[in-house]
Design an enzyme around this catalytic site. Structure first.
Site: not given
Ligand code: PLP
Length: 428
Positions: A17, A144, A245, A274
């Protein structure tokens, strides 16, 4: 690293970013160990971010390193099309064992965003196999889900990049975000917006995708488990698959192995990433129920149409196996609860500070929401001078430290935040 390296970086390399013309300064890190990042001048700073939620056991962990070295002697990579390998099989066994019984089939990919793309493709193919064309995703505001296009299209329309990419983005459905917070009373009105949208669009909706309990980049809000329970009930009523997610929250961060366990509801599809490799190499996974996987596989196409080049990369799988092995020692629960306790003792009192609107704590997540936007370059250099690495966004100063952090180190993180709050120049 010389001055000319830094200049080269400044002129030629994009950071997350950032502008290539006038970027904010970057700090160069030459090594890291435990909770410490070492700057090129030799100074060590405490990482309060776990490199964006990933380095949960600390840097340079002997068990993670050993697993990588062991794997590299056998092979670093091999294609996954038509080939399989022991590290991937072991990992998928472990993932199926760690997650609810319902989640039975694993798709490995390279990043969280891609695992979301994969989940959305699964939803669309699932409905296609049932003879229905469904293309809308229902989600909640303040979410997000990543930076690729489908992931962006379900991230908050105001906080994310919808304006820039508007013409390109699929239009999805956004229910109001829950307002009942995790530790307070449940307000049943919270679910009404979601209820209305799912009712009015039930035949168009391919699936519901959301972050369970913790909305991360959308504002670091912790919402009430009853919201998830109600979402689950509505999804069941309309036979719409539910996708969680857990890319940020998975692997213990909130005090449970997965955040959805706070609400005791099970998704049909789960995305994780992550912390999956303990912060060593990029890897993500999308786990689906047998029902969804079977439907996709009996559709006219019969196959699930996705296949990244580095799918199930052996090094990444080996690191993930080692990461899970460390978690299986079950020290993480004690670690998280002692971090949580200290955040209550030392971070929570900042709620009385005139510059602060709210302080929120869940597991090893501590959030200070300020009245004003922070001045990023100034506050960042202040934090580094004070021996800590904390990277705020908008009005949010938060910490998600490695689980191995000790009490003195947490104190240093909190004291640095306290000192920053006392100074006008860091706020706009
Ligand atoms: C970081 C994140 C993503 C994206 O993951 P990347 O490995 O950066 O592509 C998607 N959803 C959530 C909740 C996240 O924290």
């Amino acid at each position: 690293m010389s001055q000319s390296d830094i200049l080269f970086d400044y002129k030629h390399i994009w950071h997350p970013y950032s502008s290539i013309v006038n970027p904010l300064p970057c700090y160069s890190i030459i090594s890291a160990k435990g909770v410490y990042l070492k700057l090129k001048n030799g100074k060590k700073i405490i990482d309060g971010m776990s490199s964006w939620w990933s380095t949960i056991h600390g840097y340079n962990h002997p068990i993670l390193n050993k697993s990588l070295k062991k794997q590299i002697r056998k092979m670093s990579h091999v294609m996954f099309g038509g080939i399989t390998h022991p590290s991937a099989i072991l990992l998928c066994r472990k993932l199926i064992k760690l997650t609810p019984k319902k989640l039975d089939c694993v798709f490995l990919s390279d990043s969280g965003s891609v695992s979301i793309e994969v989940a959305i493709k699964m939803l669309i193919q699932y409905w296609e196999s049932l003879g229905q064309k469904r293309t809308k995703i229902l989600t909640i505001k303040n979410g997000y889900h990543g930076d690729t296009f489908a992931a962006m299209s379900i991230s908050d329309p105001n906080n994310s990049m919808h304006e820039i990419y508007n013409k390109f983005l699929p239009k999805n459905l956004f229910a109001d975000a829950p307002t009942s917070s995790f530790h307070k009373e449940w307000n049943p009105f919270d679910i009404e917006s979601f209820r209305k949208i799912i009712k009015e669009n039930s035949l168009k909706i391919a699936g519901v995708v959301l972050e369970p309990i913790v909305q991360g980049v959308g504002g670091m809000n912790f919402y009430h488990p009853m919201y998830l329970k109600n979402v689950k009930k509505l999804c069941q009523n309309y036979s719409i698959p539910l996708v969680f997610d857990e890319i940020a929250t998975g692997f213990g961060r909130t005090g449970k192995l997965f955040a959805f366990q706070h609400a005791d509801v099970v998704p049909d599809i789960l995305c994780i990433g992550k912390a999956m490799t303990g912060g060593t190499i990029t890897l993500a996974a999308t786990l689906a129920s047998r029902n969804i996987a079977d439907a996709i596989s009996t559709s006219s196409r019969k196959c699930f149409m996705h296949g990244p080049t580095y799918m199930a990369n052996p090094l990444a799988c080996a690191a993930a196996n080692a990461n899970i092995k460390i978690l299986e020692k079950n020290e993480w629960q004690k670690q998280i609860s002692s971090i949580e306790k200290q955040l209550h003792e030392n971070l929570l009192p900042l709620i009385h500070h005139e510059r602060v609107i709210d302080v929120r704590i869940l597991g090893a997540i501590g959030v200070v929401e300020c009245r004003h936007f922070v001045n990023m370059p100034l506050i960042q250099s202040f934090f580094v001078k004070n021996g800590v690495w904390i990277r705020p966004f908008r009005k949010i100063i938060y910490i998600v430290p490695p689980y191995i952090i000790n009490s003195d180190e947490i104190k240093k993180l909190i004291n640095a935040i306290k000192k920053a709050l006392d100074n006008d120049v860091f706020f706009m």
